[in-house]
Design a protein around this motif. Structure first.
Motif, PDB file in Angstrom:
ATOM      1  N   LEU A 180       0.861  -1.178   0.000  1.00 46.92           N
ATOM      2  CA  LEU A 180       0.000   0.000   0.000  1.00 46.92           C
ATOM      3  C   LEU A 180       0.897   1.227   0.000  1.00 46.92           C
ATOM      4  N   LEU A 186       1.972   5.011   0.450  1.00 46.31           N
ATOM      5  CA  LEU A 186       1.619   6.215   1.206  1.00 46.31           C
ATOM      6  C   LEU A 186       2.683   7.248   0.886  1.00 46.31           C
ATOM      7  N   GLY A 194      -2.838  -0.412  -3.598  1.00 49.25           N
ATOM      8  CA  GLY A 194      -3.536   0.776  -3.143  1.00 49.25           C
ATOM      9  C   GLY A 194      -2.602   1.962  -3.148  1.00 49.25           C
ATOM     10  N   TYR A 195      -3.192   3.169  -3.141  1.00 46.20           N
ATOM     11  CA  TYR A 195      -2.387   4.386  -3.253  1.00 46.20           C
ATOM     12  C   TYR A 195      -3.034   5.475  -2.408  1.00 46.20           C
ATOM     13  N   LEU A 196      -2.308   5.922  -1.381  1.00 44.39           N
ATOM     14  CA  LEU A 196      -2.773   6.993  -0.507  1.00 44.39           C
ATOM     15  C   LEU A 196      -1.797   8.154  -0.542  1.00 44.39           C
ATOM     16  N   LYS A 209      -0.232  11.493   1.684  1.00 43.21           N
ATOM     17  CA  LYS A 209       0.080  11.707   3.096  1.00 43.21           C
ATOM     18  C   LYS A 209      -0.795  12.747   3.778  1.00 43.21           C
ATOM     19  N   ALA A 231      -3.833  12.199   4.067  1.00 49.34           N
ATOM     20  CA  ALA A 231      -4.932  11.382   4.573  1.00 49.34           C
ATOM     21  C   ALA A 231      -4.971  11.440   6.100  1.00 49.34           C
ATOM     22  N   GLN A 244      -8.207   7.215   8.031  1.00 52.79           N
ATOM     23  CA  GLN A 244      -8.251   6.763   6.644  1.00 52.79           C
ATOM     24  C   GLN A 244      -7.103   5.807   6.343  1.00 52.79           C
ATOM     25  N   ILE A 245      -5.939   6.081   6.911  1.00 51.37           N
ATOM     26  CA  ILE A 245      -4.795   5.198   6.706  1.00 51.37           C
ATOM     27  C   ILE A 245      -5.061   3.827   7.314  1.00 51.37           C
ATOM     28  N   ALA A 291      -7.608   1.985   5.272  1.00 43.93           N
ATOM     29  CA  ALA A 291      -7.037   1.516   4.010  1.00 43.93           C
ATOM     30  C   ALA A 291      -6.209   0.249   4.212  1.00 43.93           C
ATOM     31  N   PRO A 314      -7.726   0.302  -1.965  1.00 44.74           N
ATOM     32  CA  PRO A 314      -8.069   1.693  -1.654  1.00 44.74           C
ATOM     33  C   PRO A 314      -7.262   2.672  -2.498  1.00 44.74           C
ATOM     34  N   ASP A 361      -6.716   6.935  -3.052  1.00 41.33           N
ATOM     35  CA  ASP A 361      -6.996   8.309  -2.637  1.00 41.33           C
ATOM     36  C   ASP A 361      -7.849   9.007  -3.690  1.00 41.33           C
TER      37      ASP A 361
END
Length: 206
Positions: A124, A126, A145-147, A149, A151, A155-156, A159, A169, A171
């Motif tokens: 994942l 971040l 997944g791609y978040l 920072k 977030a 949410q983290i 995810a 997940p 973003d």
């Protein structure tokens, strides 16, 4: 533990926040070989976590965040992609939280190596980078997944649990970038129906 809908759960059917003492106890029992099954909506087993980020302050903050969750067991952290690959060579990790811009080996390269050598480990991302090329490169390398920072901590954590449950997940900002790329390609003459790095994902805009 009571089953879903019984005493001990909140109105949404989730367990109440665990105390620091109960978190420490559950993680100690996990290391002794115990397996936990609980009445949760997204996970049933404790997840072993790896954390990769070259900024010590960021790593420390994420380590503290993960330590508050009874179902997440941080088994190791690394400051670059090469160290992360070495860590996975000696430790079983379910989910790796991966930064992208790092020395020695960047996150995209590390993601490709990890998904090839350790197929049971999910990555994942971040990162602070929300540009199209970084997103596509990371997903093509095997990230699930791609978040970004910005977030929220909740949410983290959500995810991470989504990844462990088999979800992907994304973003909302990253999703918009990929959708705009898809529209641009669809509008171009002879554009292909598919979009590299996007088709395998169920994009969530929540």
């Amino acid at each position: 533990l009571p089953p879903p809908g019984r005493a001990g759960l909140d109105a949404a059917g989730h367990l109440p926040a665990a105390s620091a003492e109960s978190v420490a106890m559950s993680k100690d029992l996990k290391r002794r070989g115990w397996t936990f099954v609980g009445p949760t909506t997204m996970y049933a087993f404790m997840q072993s976590m790896g954390l990769v980020d070259d900024h010590i302050i960021v790593r420390n903050g994420l380590e503290q965040l993960l330590s508050t969750e009874a179902d997440l067991d941080l088994v190791g952290s690394a400051g670059d992609g090469a160290a992360a690959v070495a860590l996975l060579g000696t430790t079983q990790v379910d989910v790796v939280l991966m930064d992208l811009s790092m020395p020695v080996m960047d996150g995209v390269t590390a993601t490709g190596v990890i998904t090839a050598r350790f197929p049971s480990t999910r990555v994942l991302v971040l990162t602070s980078h929300g540009d199209q090329q970084r997103i596509v490169d990371a997903l093509d390398a095997g990230a699930v997944g791609y978040l970004l920072k910005h977030a929220d901590p909740d949410q983290i954590i959500a995810a991470i649990r989504t990844v462990h449950a088999g979800g992907s997940p994304l973003d909302p900002q990253a999703a918009r970038v990929l959708l705009e790329q898809r529209r641009a390609r669809s509008a171009a003459p002879g554009a292909a129906e598919s979009l590299t790095g996007l088709n395998a994902f169920r994009i969530s805009l929540d």
